[in-house]
Design a protein around this motif. Structure first.
Motif, PDB file in Angstrom:
ATOM      1  N   ILE A 110       0.865  -1.184   0.000  1.00  0.00           N
ATOM      2  CA  ILE A 110       0.000   0.000   0.000  1.00  0.00           C
ATOM      3  C   ILE A 110       0.899   1.230   0.000  1.00  0.00           C
ATOM      4  CG2 ILE A 110      -1.794   1.291   1.229  1.00  0.00           C
ATOM      5  CD1 ILE A 110      -2.563  -1.296   2.673  1.00  0.00           C
ATOM      6  N   THR A 111       0.788   2.055  -1.043  1.00  0.00           N
ATOM      7  CA  THR A 111       1.502   3.337  -0.992  1.00  0.00           C
ATOM      8  C   THR A 111       0.598   4.320  -0.243  1.00  0.00           C
ATOM      9  OG1 THR A 111       0.575   4.352  -2.975  1.00  0.00           O
ATOM     10  CG2 THR A 111       2.460   2.860  -3.302  1.00  0.00           C
ATOM     11  N   GLY A 112       1.197   5.228   0.493  1.00  0.00           N
ATOM     12  CA  GLY A 112       0.385   6.156   1.281  1.00  0.00           C
ATOM     13  C   GLY A 112      -0.299   5.454   2.439  1.00  0.00           C
ATOM     14  N   VAL A 113       0.356   4.418   2.961  1.00  0.00           N
ATOM     15  CA  VAL A 113      -0.279   3.608   4.014  1.00  0.00           C
ATOM     16  C   VAL A 113      -0.498   4.404   5.298  1.00  0.00           C
ATOM     17  CG1 VAL A 113       1.825   2.652   5.065  1.00  0.00           C
ATOM     18  CG2 VAL A 113      -0.261   1.253   4.994  1.00  0.00           C
ATOM     19  N   THR A 114       0.267   5.491   5.468  1.00  0.00           N
ATOM     20  CA  THR A 114       0.112   6.288   6.689  1.00  0.00           C
ATOM     21  C   THR A 114      -0.896   7.422   6.505  1.00  0.00           C
ATOM     22  OG1 THR A 114       2.005   7.599   5.975  1.00  0.00           O
ATOM     23  CG2 THR A 114       2.443   5.815   7.540  1.00  0.00           C
ATOM     24  N   GLY A 115      -1.544   7.465   5.352  1.00  0.00           N
ATOM     25  CA  GLY A 115      -2.539   8.525   5.123  1.00  0.00           C
ATOM     26  C   GLY A 115      -3.856   8.211   5.809  1.00  0.00           C
ATOM     27  N   HIS A 156      -2.437   1.866  -4.714  1.00  0.00           N
ATOM     28  CA  HIS A 156      -1.725   3.149  -4.773  1.00  0.00           C
ATOM     29  C   HIS A 156      -2.584   4.256  -4.159  1.00  0.00           C
ATOM     30  CE1 HIS A 156       0.817   6.341  -5.953  1.00  0.00           C
ATOM     31  NE2 HIS A 156       0.137   6.719  -7.016  1.00  0.00           N
ATOM     32  N   LEU A 157      -2.390   4.490  -2.877  1.00  0.00           N
ATOM     33  CA  LEU A 157      -3.174   5.516  -2.176  1.00  0.00           C
ATOM     34  C   LEU A 157      -2.399   6.814  -1.977  1.00  0.00           C
ATOM     35  CD1 LEU A 157      -4.872   3.452   0.709  1.00  0.00           C
ATOM     36  CD2 LEU A 157      -5.576   3.667  -1.677  1.00  0.00           C
ATOM     37  N   ALA A 158      -1.083   6.779  -2.185  1.00  0.00           N
ATOM     38  CA  ALA A 158      -0.276   7.985  -1.943  1.00  0.00           C
ATOM     39  C   ALA A 158      -0.756   9.109  -2.849  1.00  0.00           C
ATOM     40  CB  ALA A 158       1.195   7.691  -2.210  1.00  0.00           C
ATOM     41  N   THR A 194       4.216   1.928   2.418  1.00  0.00           N
ATOM     42  CA  THR A 194       5.143   3.044   2.414  1.00  0.00           C
ATOM     43  C   THR A 194       4.336   4.324   2.558  1.00  0.00           C
ATOM     44  OG1 THR A 194       6.908   4.143   1.217  1.00  0.00           O
ATOM     45  CG2 THR A 194       5.177   3.169  -0.129  1.00  0.00           C
ATOM     46  N   GLY A 195       4.912   5.265   3.283  1.00  0.00           N
ATOM     47  CA  GLY A 195       4.177   6.512   3.499  1.00  0.00           C
ATOM     48  C   GLY A 195       5.048   7.518   4.202  1.00  0.00           C
ATOM     49  N   LEU A 196       4.468   8.673   4.480  1.00  0.00           N
ATOM     50  CA  LEU A 196       5.231   9.725   5.136  1.00  0.00           C
ATOM     51  C   LEU A 196       5.544   9.326   6.579  1.00  0.00           C
ATOM     52  CD1 LEU A 196       3.267  12.864   3.838  1.00  0.00           C
ATOM     53  CD2 LEU A 196       5.404  11.907   2.968  1.00  0.00           C
ATOM     54  N   PRO A 197       6.821   9.448   6.989  1.00  0.00           N
ATOM     55  CA  PRO A 197       7.220   9.007   8.326  1.00  0.00           C
ATOM     56  C   PRO A 197       6.495   9.776   9.435  1.00  0.00           C
ATOM     57  CG  PRO A 197       9.135   9.740   7.034  1.00  0.00           C
ATOM     58  CD  PRO A 197       7.930   9.970   6.202  1.00  0.00           C
ATOM     59  N   SER A 198       6.015  10.988   9.122  1.00  0.00           N
ATOM     60  CA  SER A 198       5.396  11.821  10.161  1.00  0.00           C
ATOM     61  C   SER A 198       4.029  11.308  10.595  1.00  0.00           C
ATOM     62  CB  SER A 198       5.260  13.244   9.640  1.00  0.00           C
ATOM     63  OG  SER A 198       4.534  13.223   8.435  1.00  0.00           O
ATOM     64  N   GLN A 199       3.453  10.341   9.889  1.00  0.00           N
ATOM     65  CA  GLN A 199       2.051   9.985  10.146  1.00  0.00           C
ATOM     66  C   GLN A 199       1.842   8.516  10.482  1.00  0.00           C
ATOM     67  OE1 GLN A 199       0.246  10.983   6.403  1.00  0.00           O
ATOM     68  NE2 GLN A 199       0.236  13.173   6.808  1.00  0.00           N
TER      69      GLN A 199
END
Ligand code: GDD
Length: 314
Positions: free
Chosen positions: A8-13, A73-75, A33-38
């Protein structure tokens, strides 16, 4: 037996953690994979890697390591409002990012299904007799965000046609729930109500265009729909994902205010209006219903209650 592996891309969204949880429950091996901040809401079962969707070298490394059988692809830069402020960044992430992913996948030459998530906003304004909007309606995107998503679906169809890749296409209407960040209407309203109840804000809620009507679903239903499209849908075919009906933003506001014991004054803030706002959007979901076993399950009242509760706890 080896578990089927998904990325999942954008998994931290916003939708990512819900989709990850659902796929883990299906017994899949979930990478993200996703932004480390979230990383806050993410299930510990997810194998997390950091790769920037705008860096094809990083995406290639990730795909080489993960070797997924399917990719969600969610990013994305998912806010219509923000896209007016940051049109180039929106294009860079939503368009170039998707191209990077598809190119990287093409380079590693591995059979893999990909779900691209488009938007009901791609349709733009339609006449009364075209509602609910079905997938054959020609898109007419009216803001940078919906333009980027329209391009993304066209790119996806190119990879499907030119390289025979397994591209699945969702066209999602509004979805909300606990965990969605400010900048979208339901969290913007619910976070203010929670702040007012906690006496951190005077009892005045500032709102934008209440006349718009949109098709709202629960994020948990939408995450399930993505899976249904990948499992039961047809590649190269666009699927509307929504509730199939419209609700006015005014009604959402009224219901959230009704859930609060505090008396709150509503103030219209012209700064919250967009240069252009499509008056009404709701999707015809008969294709999704016909091709998959997916059905919406969570009523909007529950979604709104859960979201307000989330902001009260926050
Ligand atoms: N964000 C926001 N904040 N919107 C407001 C507010 C406010 O305070 N007050 C009124 N609105 C109105 C907007 O003008 C718009 O008409 C509607 O509420 C919904 O706005 P958003 O929640 O920001 O979502 P959106 O409809 O622009 O886009 C969402 O739905 C798309 C699919 O239809 C997003 O989730 C997109 O990612 C998604 O593709």
């Amino acid at each position: 037996m080896m578990r089927s592996r998904v990325l999942i891309t954008g998994v931290t969204g916003f939708s990512g953690p819900y989709l990850a949880e659902f796929l883990l429950k299906q017994g899949l091996e979930v990478w993200g994979t996703g932004l480390p901040s979230q990383e806050g809401n993410l299930s510990p079962g997810v194998i997390l890697r950091h790769a920037d969707i705008n860096r094809i070298d990083q995406i290639l490394d990730l795909l080489e390591e993960c070797r997924p059988e399917s990719i969600y692809h969610l990013a994305a830069q998912s806010s219509v409002g923000r896209s007016w402020q940051e049109p180039a960044e929106t294009m860079r992430v939503n368009l170039e990012g998707s191209i990077n992913l598809l190119e990287a996948l093409r380079k590693i030459n591995k059979a893999c299904r990909v779900l691209l998530v488009g938007s009901g906003e791609e349709y733009g304004p339609v006449s009364q007799d075209e509602l609910p909007i079905n997938e054959s309606r020609r898109p007419d995107p009216k803001n940078p965000y919906s333009l980027s998503k329209f391009f993304q679906s066209m790119i996806g169809l190119q990879y499907f046609n030119n390289y025979k890749m397994d591209i699945y296409l969702a066209r999602a209407f509004n979805h909300t729930g606990p965990g969605q960040g400010r900048g979208f209407v339901v969290p913007d309203f619910a976070s203010q109500i929670a702040a007012i109840e906690a006496e951190q804000q005077e009892p005045v809620i500032r709102v934008g265009n209440l006349a718009a009507r949109r098709d709202f679903s629960d994020v948990r239903d939408v995450a399930r729909a993505y899976w249904s499209i990948m499992e039961e849908g047809t590649p190269g075919v666009i699927y509307n994902v929504g509730s199939g009906r419209a609700i006015a933003i005014q009604e959402i506001l009224d219901y959230l205010l009704y859930l609060s014991p505090v008396k709150i004054k509503v103030e219209i803030d012209p700064d919250k209006f967009r240069p252009v706002d499509v008056p009404v959007l709701y999707g015809d979901i008969s294709r999704l219903r016909a091709d998959t076993n997916w059905r919406p399950e969570i009523p909007l009242e529950k979604t709104l209650k859960d979201t307000l509760e989330y902001w009260r706890k926050k």
